[in-house]
Design a protein around this motif. Structure first.
Motif, mmCIF file in Angstrom:
data_model
loop_
_atom_site.group_PDB
_atom_site.id
_atom_site.type_symbol
_atom_site.label_atom_id
_atom_site.label_comp_id
_atom_site.label_asym_id
_atom_site.label_seq_id
_atom_site.Cartn_x
_atom_site.Cartn_y
_atom_site.Cartn_z
ATOM 1 N N ARG A 126 -7.575 -7.590 -6.925
ATOM 2 C CA ARG A 126 -7.108 -7.479 -5.309
ATOM 3 C C ARG A 126 -6.019 -8.425 -5.060
ATOM 4 O O ARG A 126 -5.104 -8.217 -4.210
ATOM 5 C CB ARG A 126 -8.151 -7.502 -4.566
ATOM 6 C CG ARG A 126 -8.866 -6.335 -4.215
ATOM 7 C CD ARG A 126 -10.134 -6.489 -3.187
ATOM 8 N NE ARG A 126 -10.831 -5.103 -2.979
ATOM 9 C CZ ARG A 126 -10.967 -4.778 -1.482
ATOM 10 N NH1 ARG A 126 -10.342 -5.390 -0.637
ATOM 11 N NH2 ARG A 126 -11.557 -3.673 -1.208
ATOM 12 N N ASP A 185 -12.025 0.002 -6.883
ATOM 13 C CA ASP A 185 -11.755 -1.339 -5.673
ATOM 14 C C ASP A 185 -10.553 -1.266 -5.260
ATOM 15 O O ASP A 185 -10.262 -1.335 -3.918
ATOM 16 C CB ASP A 185 -12.087 -2.563 -6.299
ATOM 17 C CG ASP A 185 -11.885 -3.698 -5.313
ATOM 18 O OD1 ASP A 185 -12.609 -3.736 -4.018
ATOM 19 O OD2 ASP A 185 -11.131 -4.651 -5.314
ATOM 20 N N HIS A 188 -9.938 1.689 -2.848
ATOM 21 C CA HIS A 188 -10.492 1.376 -1.608
ATOM 22 C C HIS A 188 -9.775 0.373 -0.900
ATOM 23 O O HIS A 188 -9.422 0.477 0.483
ATOM 24 C CB HIS A 188 -11.928 0.955 -1.942
ATOM 25 C CG HIS A 188 -13.002 2.039 -2.093
ATOM 26 N ND1 HIS A 188 -13.719 1.867 -3.122
ATOM 27 C CD2 HIS A 188 -13.347 3.062 -1.589
ATOM 28 C CE1 HIS A 188 -14.557 2.762 -3.173
ATOM 29 N NE2 HIS A 188 -14.066 3.598 -2.262
ATOM 30 N N MET A 189 -9.351 -0.437 -1.616
ATOM 31 C CA MET A 189 -8.452 -1.368 -0.903
ATOM 32 C C MET A 189 -7.145 -0.833 -0.125
ATOM 33 O O MET A 189 -6.808 -0.973 1.017
ATOM 34 C CB MET A 189 -7.877 -2.641 -1.837
ATOM 35 C CG MET A 189 -6.662 -3.494 -1.363
ATOM 36 S SD MET A 189 -6.306 -4.564 -2.906
ATOM 37 C CE MET A 189 -4.650 -5.195 -2.275
ATOM 38 N N ASP A 193 -10.050 -0.070 2.768
ATOM 39 C CA ASP A 193 -11.418 -0.217 2.512
ATOM 40 C C ASP A 193 -12.772 0.821 3.245
ATOM 41 O O ASP A 193 -13.673 0.527 3.547
ATOM 42 C CB ASP A 193 -12.007 -1.749 2.902
ATOM 43 C CG ASP A 193 -11.730 -2.760 2.010
ATOM 44 O OD1 ASP A 193 -11.307 -2.182 0.811
ATOM 45 O OD2 ASP A 193 -11.420 -3.813 2.485
#
Length: 240
Positions: A126, A185, A188-189, A193
């Protein structure tokens, strides 16, 4: 003052990162790993001197002032490691993926919800500059409304997943999940989210496989000379 549970490649990477980014602001005061001789050799390579313990219980009986803990042990040890320190209520960084077994995963999540300290999951990707830039462009509306997404990660060190504990189903459960956790992840970021309600995956094994025992290593294999993925041939490639 930090303690590290699990001191393989990832544990060593955390030590290097702490030194480079925080310098003397952080001290590694304890390493917990059942492979005490192996840890000693790795510490020599890092020129680091610290106490080594084979269990968390042993470490906590002697280390009274640990300010935080990094859990970088194999996936199937994360629940056990967290439960051993759940009474500390100190900041904890847990490597991803949390657990491959579903029941253990939910027990771990429920433990996090009741925990009074801070918990950080090691989704380091991230923070990659290129991905943070991509998120900023999306937020500015430069590419319009996002209706579908595809994330590709070219892992240049993929062969390591077929050499150590990663190749054992009892420790990793799902090699697909081991790396796809980053893909999920990041997607989603990019989507603020807003987490997916369900996820499915399909895959096929093309190259790796066979009937060799899990205990076999390159150094003891009769096919190490002709095998293109043996450490012997990989070392030759690196020299060239």
């Amino acid at each position: 003052r930090r303690a590290i549970k699990g001191f393989g490649n990832r544990g060593m990477a955390y030590v290097r990162a702490c030194r480079e980014s925080l310098g003397e602001k952080i001290a590694i005061t304890a390493i917990v790993d059942p492979d005490v001789p192996g840890v000693s050799k790795r510490l020599e390579r890092l020129n680091l001197k610290t106490d080594i313990y084979s269990t968390i219980k042993e470490m906590l009986s002697k280390q009274k002032h640990v300010d935080g803990l990094i859990i970088s042990s194999p996936d199937n040890c994360h629940l056990e490691s967290f439960q051993a320190v759940a009474h500390l209520n100190k900041p904890i960084l847990v490597e991803k993926p949390l657990e491959g077994d579903r029941d253990k995963f939910y027990k771990l999540i429920n433990g996090f919800r009741q925990y009074q300290g801070q918990v950080l999951i090691g989704h380091c990707m991230r923070h990659a500059p290129v991905l943070k830039k991509a998120k900023a462009l999306i937020d500015r509306g430069w590419i319009g409304r996002v209706t579908s997404m595809r994330f590709v990660q070219n892992c240049h060190y993929g062969d390591v997943f077929f050499r150590g504990w990663h190749r054992r189903k009892e420790t990793i459960t799902s090699l697909f999940l081991e790396k796809a956790t980053h893909d999920l992840d990041i997607m989603h970021m990019m989507n603020d989210d807003n987490f997916a309600e369900s996820v499915f995956a399909f895959s096929k094994r093309y190259k790796y496989g066979g009937d060799k025992p899990s205990s076999l290593t390159c150094s003891g294999c009769a096919q190490q000379v002709e095998c293109p993925e043996s450490l012997l041939n990989l070392d030759r490639k690196s020299v060239v």
